[in-house]
Design a protein around this motif. Structure first.
Motif, short mmCIF file in Angstrom:
data_model
loop_
_atom_site.label_atom_id
_atom_site.label_comp_id
_atom_site.label_asym_id
_atom_site.label_seq_id
_atom_site.Cartn_x
_atom_site.Cartn_y
_atom_site.Cartn_z
N LEU B 259 0.85 -1.20 0.00
CA LEU B 259 0.00 0.00 0.00
C LEU B 259 0.88 1.25 0.00
O LEU B 259 1.84 1.34 0.76
CB LEU B 259 -0.89 -0.02 1.25
CG LEU B 259 -1.90 1.10 1.42
CD1 LEU B 259 -2.96 1.05 0.31
CD2 LEU B 259 -2.58 1.00 2.79
N TRP B 260 0.55 2.20 -0.87
CA TRP B 260 1.32 3.45 -0.99
C TRP B 260 0.43 4.62 -0.64
O TRP B 260 -0.76 4.62 -0.94
CB TRP B 260 1.85 3.59 -2.43
CG TRP B 260 2.67 2.40 -2.84
CD1 TRP B 260 2.20 1.23 -3.35
CD2 TRP B 260 4.09 2.25 -2.74
NE1 TRP B 260 3.24 0.35 -3.57
CE2 TRP B 260 4.42 0.95 -3.21
CE3 TRP B 260 5.12 3.09 -2.30
CZ2 TRP B 260 5.72 0.48 -3.25
CZ3 TRP B 260 6.42 2.62 -2.35
CH2 TRP B 260 6.72 1.33 -2.82
N LEU B 273 -0.72 4.49 -11.68
CA LEU B 273 0.67 4.08 -11.52
C LEU B 273 0.92 2.82 -12.36
O LEU B 273 -0.03 2.07 -12.65
CB LEU B 273 0.97 3.79 -10.04
CG LEU B 273 1.43 5.00 -9.21
CD1 LEU B 273 0.49 6.16 -9.29
CD2 LEU B 273 1.66 4.58 -7.76
N GLU B 274 2.18 2.57 -12.72
CA GLU B 274 2.47 1.47 -13.64
C GLU B 274 1.94 0.12 -13.16
O GLU B 274 1.37 -0.64 -13.91
CB GLU B 274 3.98 1.38 -13.88
CG GLU B 274 4.45 2.38 -14.92
CD GLU B 274 5.94 2.31 -15.18
OE1 GLU B 274 6.51 1.22 -15.00
OE2 GLU B 274 6.52 3.35 -15.53
N ASN B 275 2.15 -0.16 -11.88
CA ASN B 275 1.73 -1.47 -11.37
C ASN B 275 0.51 -1.38 -10.47
O ASN B 275 0.32 -2.21 -9.59
CB ASN B 275 2.90 -2.13 -10.62
CG ASN B 275 4.08 -2.33 -11.52
OD1 ASN B 275 3.98 -3.04 -12.52
ND2 ASN B 275 5.20 -1.69 -11.22
N GLN B 276 -0.30 -0.35 -10.70
CA GLN B 276 -1.45 -0.13 -9.82
C GLN B 276 -2.51 -1.22 -9.94
O GLN B 276 -2.90 -1.59 -11.04
CB GLN B 276 -2.05 1.23 -10.17
CG GLN B 276 -3.25 1.62 -9.34
CD GLN B 276 -3.62 3.07 -9.54
OE1 GLN B 276 -2.76 3.94 -9.70
NE2 GLN B 276 -4.91 3.36 -9.54
N ALA B 292 -0.05 -1.30 -5.17
CA ALA B 292 0.79 -1.61 -6.32
C ALA B 292 1.95 -2.47 -5.85
O ALA B 292 2.48 -2.23 -4.75
CB ALA B 292 1.33 -0.31 -6.94
N SER B 293 2.30 -3.46 -6.63
CA SER B 293 3.38 -4.37 -6.23
C SER B 293 4.66 -3.58 -6.02
O SER B 293 5.42 -3.82 -5.09
CB SER B 293 3.57 -5.45 -7.28
OG SER B 293 3.71 -4.85 -8.56
N ALA B 298 9.49 6.37 -12.82
CA ALA B 298 8.62 7.25 -13.62
C ALA B 298 7.39 7.67 -12.80
O ALA B 298 6.95 8.82 -12.87
CB ALA B 298 8.19 6.53 -14.89
N ASP B 299 6.84 6.73 -12.01
CA ASP B 299 5.70 7.07 -11.15
C ASP B 299 6.08 8.18 -10.17
O ASP B 299 5.34 9.16 -9.99
CB ASP B 299 5.28 5.84 -10.31
CG ASP B 299 4.58 4.77 -11.14
OD1 ASP B 299 3.96 5.13 -12.16
OD2 ASP B 299 4.66 3.59 -10.74
N ILE B 300 7.24 7.98 -9.54
CA ILE B 300 7.69 8.95 -8.52
C ILE B 300 7.86 10.33 -9.15
O ILE B 300 7.42 11.34 -8.61
CB ILE B 300 9.02 8.47 -7.88
CG1 ILE B 300 8.77 7.16 -7.11
CG2 ILE B 300 9.61 9.53 -6.97
CD1 ILE B 300 10.01 6.47 -6.60
N GLU B 301 8.47 10.34 -10.33
CA GLU B 301 8.73 11.59 -11.03
C GLU B 301 7.42 12.27 -11.45
O GLU B 301 7.24 13.47 -11.30
CB GLU B 301 9.61 11.29 -12.26
CG GLU B 301 10.38 12.47 -12.79
CD GLU B 301 10.94 13.41 -11.70
OE1 GLU B 301 10.65 14.61 -11.80
OE2 GLU B 301 11.61 12.94 -10.74
#
Lengths: 498, 354
Positions: B259-260, B273-276, B292-293, B298-301
């Protein structure tokens, strides 16, 4: 280190005016550098004119970069810098100290962005408090904190002082309504503090630290404020009481009935009389006058107003009046909002105090103020943010009478000490500045004052930012003989006494 | 009866300083999953330091020792028809007041009633010499000295053990009601924000699985009027729903996926997000919980460009707060840390700002 918290001594060089002007002209346009006597006199004091000193120079930068250049220059040459907003402060926070340059943010007067959907505004620090609300009005939004000086005071100054207002019980202080800041530190670096347009940020709550720091930790160059929706409706009830204790009981009962009024204000007889003579609000004359404003939806107000009305009757109010429309509501407030200038009309000078107490201590503290008034032979008018326990006794004196100012100051100091002893504080919203610096010794012990000095010393190593204000040196507290034994503890046991 | 062990705590700090042994300060451990591991040589357990020491319903303030359970505070206030002035998340029944302040995360009422720090009126703290320092007070307005009591929110014990906290409290509203609307993500974000700009008694809004949940709190008359303005379906078990969000017992939070916690400007459109796997929107759009796993650079940026940040919350490697700061912010944190804790005694593993 240029500044020694133990002694309060700071060593700043006696700089040469002409050579500093020549240096600053490299990045500041000539019209923005004030150094002639006629230009400097408006900057000799803030709203507390009992303290004044003409500064050696005033700089009016127009860009953040210029501010950074000034701070860097001052750091390099060990010149104190005093950031100044609109100059409406009431504690001498921007009083020029020896050798200081006053950095006025008056030219930072633009509202940079209003985002109605996200309900925020990004503004420069010199923007007036009320101007934000006026600009947001087209979206049916407003900026909530409303100090009485809101027509003139600037948002940067509001942050530096953590200003309140008459609606702060329900809507909070400045610190509760600001999302983020851009601040220049004493190295001249530009820092982002808070979450930008977000509601959170990682780490310590630096945003809280900056609020009320009185220009000692950084220079505020941008403020992002929250805007909130204008309530659908608002209504004020005015109630007169023959006894202050009855008015105090009414305040207590309104709060414990589960209602948080938008505003809850009290005035004593002298303040009411002065306000009535000034604005003719048709106030009933009584020992205490209470103004209670409720806001929200029309149906909500009706429901709560019924309860308030009953409480006022039960508390023996002999005259209760409900505002019937917005103009009458404005009239009810007019007297309260003009209370300070109104008192100014009945006395050559007045000295405004700012103690905060637990609400329940009100009758006792007012009784004590009345005793002090007899003891010092000076009249006092009391204006009170009853909802949040913030008391503004206005001590009437005549500066032209020898010894009157000193008496008024001693009277004020006694009131503040009494507020602290009752579990309150020496300043609710006006700040410490130079005015209440001695009373700080009564409120804080040396370990706490030392912590404040350590924070300041680390964030402003050269000690150039508004030196000598807000936090007294330990030496000063010891020397003052601020030896009031509080809760049985000697306040500054580690300081030598003489 | 309060169990005030301040003296014992001060003594332990003094000994730690004398022996130069750092302390691991903790409450109920209910947030350990999100903190980087820290096994300092000695434990300073704040759990025993508990009890409400002053509660004045007519002053709207409560003062409690830091180890006091949030549940006890809530129960005591409820007897006087009051509650803390905003939502305090509690992930276990023994979650403490000191823990909640030290973590500084606020529940769903954040955009409407403010953050936890907004309602801190005063606090006391132990310095490295084992002396007690008091900041703020028990009154609504207080601008004497720097605002150290609010500064403590989010410090994770790194500035010293907090002994006592005074909070502002509020009356429990007469009524609570929850409305639901079926919407897609971007429409929900816009509507939450539009409604927040109107004079309505909203105290929370959450979007999950194509449904927007809106919590109304206020007088009976006020809620009835708001229900007419907002075109939503009343939810029968609204109270349970909001508890499940506050305590993270809702199905969304019990998934085994990492969990983020994503903080963005409230009106930011839906994130992908990419792996959402799934997401839940809180805080009127300002807080996005994402499963997300893993999270890519890129997500962070992408989130940083939007003006926000992302931190690991549960199920992945915990992050240091310092990793989310600019060099200048880190420097300021390091200076404040050293003003309070020059000897690096208090949770040093959580404060690597240098």
């Amino acid at each position: 280190m240029a500044f020694d918290p133990h002694t309060g001594q700071f060593e700043f060089s006696n700089w040469d005016l002409q050579s500093v002007i020549a240096d600053l002209l490299e990045f500041i346009p000539a019209p923005n550098l004030l150094h002639k006597a006629s230009q400097l006199s408006p900057y000799e004091c803030d709203g507390l004119s009992a303290y004044h000193k003409v500064p050696k120079m005033v700089v009016l930068p127009e860009t953040i970069k210029q501010c950074q250049q000034i701070v860097k220059y001052c750091k390099k040459h060990s010149i104190p810098v005093i950031a100044r907003g609109a100059g409406t402060g009431l504690s001498g926070g921007v009083l020029p100290v020896e050798q200081a340059i006053v950095l006025s943010l008056a030219k930072f007067n633009r509202i940079q962005k209003i985002d109605p959907l996200q309900r925020l505004a990004i503004v420069q620090p010199g923007v007036r408090n009320l101007a934000i609300t006026e600009a947001a009005a087209q979206y049916n939004l407003y900026y909530a904190p409303d100090p009485s000086s809101q027509i003139a005071c600037s948002i940067g100054g509001n942050v530096a002082e953590n200003s309140g207002g008459v609606h702060s019980l329900k809507y909070g202080l400045t610190v509760n309504n600001v999302l983020s800041l851009k601040v220049i530190n004493s190295d001249g670096d530009l820092l982002d503090i808070g979450g930008g347009e977000c509601m959170d940020s990682p780490g310590f709550d630096l945003l809280a630290l900056m609020h009320g720091s009185e220009g000692l930790l950084g220079i505020i160059v941008e403020v992002t404020v929250q805007l909130i929706p204008k309530p659908e409706s608002a209504q004020v009830v005015l109630a007169a009481f023959n006894k202050i204790t009855d008015a105090g009981a009414a305040v207590r009962d309104i709060i414990s009935s589960g209602i948080i009024p938008a505003g809850l204000e009290m005035m004593d007889k002298l303040a009411t009389q002065a306000a009535e003579d000034f604005v003719h609000a048709n106030y009933p004359l009584a020992e205490a006058l209470l103004l209670c404003e409720l806001d929200g939806s029309q149906s909500e107000i009706e429901q709560q107003m019924e309860k308030v009305n009953q409480i006022l009757k039960n508390s023996h109010s002999h005259d209760i009046r409900l505002s019937q429309n917005d103009s009458e509501r404005a009239l009810f407030w007019a007297g309260r909002k003009a209370a300070f200038p109104a008192v100014g009309r009945i006395s050559p000078d007045y000295y405004c105090m700012d103690g905060t107490i637990p609400r329940k201590a009100l009758p006792e503290v007012l009784g004590k103020i009345s005793d002090f008034s007899k003891q010092y032979g000076l009249r006092v008018a009391n204006v009170f943010h009853a909802g949040d326990g913030n008391l503004h006794p206005l001590i009437l004196y005549d500066a032209n009478k020898t010894g009157d100012l000193q008496k008024a100051e001693q009277f004020g100091a006694d009131i503040l000490k009494h507020c602290v002893d009752k579990g309150g504080t020496i300043t609710g919203e006006h700040g410490v500045g130079v005015e209440k610096i001695d009373q700080m010794c009564h409120q804080f012990h040396s370990s706490e004052l030392l912590k404040f000095h350590q924070i300041k010393a680390l964030l402003d190593e050269s000690g150039i930012l508004n030196p000598g204000k807000a936090i007294p040196s330990l030496h000063r507290c010891a020397e003052l003989g601020a030896m009031h034994v509080h809760n049985g503890k000697l306040p500054h046991p580690d300081i030598p006494r003489f | 009866m309060p169990n005030d062990i301040s003296e014992q705590i001060c003594q332990q700090v003094k000994q730690a300083q004398q022996s130069a042994q750092p302390l691991s300060i903790h409450g109920s451990h209910s947030h350990d999953f999100m903190l980087p591991e820290f096994a300092e040589s000695q434990q300073l357990n704040m759990n025993e330091h508990q009890g409400i020491i002053d509660y004045q319903p007519t002053e709207l303030t409560v003062t409690a020792l830091s180890g006091t359970k949030l549940e006890e505070i809530q129960q005591t206030l409820a007897k006087e028809h009051q509650r803390p002035s905003t939502d305090f998340p509690a992930f276990s029944a023994d979650a403490t007041l000191g823990g909640a302040v030290s973590i500084g995360h606020t529940g769903s009422a954040r955009p409407y009633y403010g953050a936890i720090r907004d309602h801190i009126l005063g606090a006391s703290l132990v310095n490295t010499s084992g002396e007690i320092m008091h900041f703020g007070g028990q009154v609504m307005k207080n601008v004497a000295g720097y605002d150290v009591s609010r500064l403590l929110a989010g410090t994770r014990g790194t500035l010293g053990p907090i002994l006592e906290i005074t909070l502002k409290v509020q009356p429990i509203p007469e009524q609570q009601s929850t409305l639901c609307m079926d919407l897609d993500e971007n429409a929900a974000i816009e509507i939450m924000n539009r409604l927040a700009g109107q004079s309505l008694p909203i105290s929370a809004s959450v979007f999950f699985d194509n449904t927007l949940y809106i919590r109304l709190e206020g007088t009976e008359a006020g809620i009835q009027q708001a229900q007419k303005t907002i075109n939503g379906q009343p939810m029968a078990d609204g109270v349970d729903f909001w508890n499940s969000i506050q305590q993270q017992k809702h199905d969304f939070f019990t998934s085994s996926q990492p969990l983020w916690r994503v903080i963005v400007p409230a009106t930011t459109p839906g994130l992908k997000l990419e792996n959402q796997q799934s997401s839940l929107i809180d805080w009127c759009g300002g807080l996005r919980w994402v499963q997300a796993s893993e999270v890519s650079t890129a997500d962070i940026e992408n989130i940083r460009e939007k003006g926000g940040y992302i931190e690991s919350f549960r199920g992945s490697k915990p992050m240091q707060q310092a990793d989310l700061m600019s060099p200048l912010q880190k420097q300021m944190h390091a200076k404040i840390k050293s003003a309070f804790d020059p000897d690096q005694l208090f949770n040093p593993a959580l404060s690597n700002f240098a």
